[in-house]
Design an enzyme around this catalytic site. Structure first.
Site, PDB file in Angstrom:
ATOM      1  N   ASP A   1       0.825  -1.201   0.000  1.00 47.56           N
ATOM      2  CA  ASP A   1       0.000   0.000   0.000  1.00 47.56           C
ATOM      3  C   ASP A   1       0.871   1.267   0.000  1.00 47.56           C
ATOM      4  O   ASP A   1       2.035   1.230   0.400  1.00 47.56           O
ATOM      5  CB  ASP A   1      -0.903   0.031   1.239  1.00 47.56           C
ATOM      6  CG  ASP A   1      -1.919  -1.097   1.218  1.00 47.56           C
ATOM      7  OD1 ASP A   1      -2.243  -1.587   0.116  1.00 47.56           O
ATOM      8  OD2 ASP A   1      -2.378  -1.478   2.309  1.00 47.56           O
TER       9      ASP A   1
HETATM   10  N1  URA Z   1      -1.420  -6.025   3.630  1.00 50.14           N
HETATM   11  C1  URA Z   1      -1.865  -4.743   3.672  1.00 50.14           C
HETATM   12  O1  URA Z   1      -2.900  -4.468   4.279  1.00 50.14           O
HETATM   13  N2  URA Z   1      -1.142  -3.799   3.073  1.00 50.14           N
HETATM   14  C2  URA Z   1       0.029  -4.048   2.433  1.00 50.14           C
HETATM   15  O2  URA Z   1       0.653  -3.129   1.904  1.00 50.14           O
HETATM   16  C3  URA Z   1       0.477  -5.376   2.390  1.00 50.14           C
HETATM   17  C4  URA Z   1      -0.274  -6.351   2.995  1.00 50.14           C
END
Ligand code: URA
Length: 241
Positions: free
Chosen positions: A104
């Site tokens: 993310d």
């Molecule tokens: N899970 C998430 O919620 N975000 C990420 O970036 C990776 C795994």
């Protein structure tokens, strides 16, 4: 190499995605051995010369493999229509590399990038259960019940998340927060945040610290390095198990 569909081979060379390759074929922009291809069913192998807009794409293509310690506020894609910094902006190369999977925008840590489509496909295949380890700061001190639920497998969008390891790293009673280390083997988008959301818990900070045998201890935020031949072979070998 066996015969494979042209759009798959174009994607594997790292030129573009399979979907975009299909569009290029439909637009009659792709030639194989000097002949314009107009349908999607055509199969090719490594001896076939493929060109797009008249430029040969499979001559002297060298595969590159990177490990990056992604900072916050960097997007895990090749381009961003909103002009945000992408993971590929941080790597100095002429190769058309792209991230293997996603972190993310606000997640930091370990991400792999390559222009080798076979490698990316292998690592992202759901049957390839590579362990990914995350450190999450959450806004609740988990109860024993919460922990048991997680270990049993909480369903996210009708599929239980297989949590291989869950370690409590720190408890802050004053702030009612906790730092946990979670190891999972899947790659669904936002999966850690969604998993905790099922318990009514918010992830305040998230970082990926491990991917199989790889970690980013030697890399500061924003730093990257090429994977060694040994590491690449080891990742391919793991995939064949
Ligand atoms: N899970 C998430 O919620 N975000 C990420 O970036 C990776 C795994």
């Amino acid at each position: 190499m066996q015969m494979e569909r042209l759009q798959k081979v174009i994607a594997n060379y790292g030129y573009t995605s399979r979907r975009k390759a299909e569009e290029l074929i439909k637009k009659k922009k792709v030639m194989v051995n000097g002949k314009i291809i107009t349908e999607l069913g055509v199969k090719v192998d490594t001896n076939d010369i493929i060109s797009i807009d008249g430029v040969i794409i499979n001559k002297d293509i060298k595969h590159e493999y990177y490990i990056l310690n992604k900072p916050r506020e960097v997007i895990s894609s090749v381009t961003d229509e909103n002009g945000r910094i992408t993971v590929t902006d941080l790597i100095n190369t002429e190769a058309r590399i792209y991230p293997i999977g996603r972190l993310d925008y606000d997640t930091t840590g370990l991400i792999l990038l390559t222009n080798d489509g076979d490698f990316a496909n292998v690592l992202m295949h759901p049957s390839y259960e590579i362990e990914k380890t995350y450190i999450a700061k959450i806004n609740k001190i988990l109860s024993k019940e919460d922990i048991n639920k997680i270990k049993k497998g909480i369903k996210v969008e009708n599929r239980a998340v297989d949590v291989k390891k869950l370690k409590i790293k720190k408890i802050d009673k004053e702030k009612n927060s906790m730092i946990v280390e979670v190891t999972i083997v899947e790659g669904r988008n936002h999966i850690i945040k969604k998993l905790f959301k099922e318990l009514g818990v918010e992830v305040l900070k998230l970082s990926r610290i491990g991917y199989g045998f790889l970690d980013v201890k030697d890399l500061k935020s924003g730093e990257y390095r090429k994977l060694t031949i040994k590491e690449i072979k080891k990742l391919f070998a793991l995939a064949k198990k």
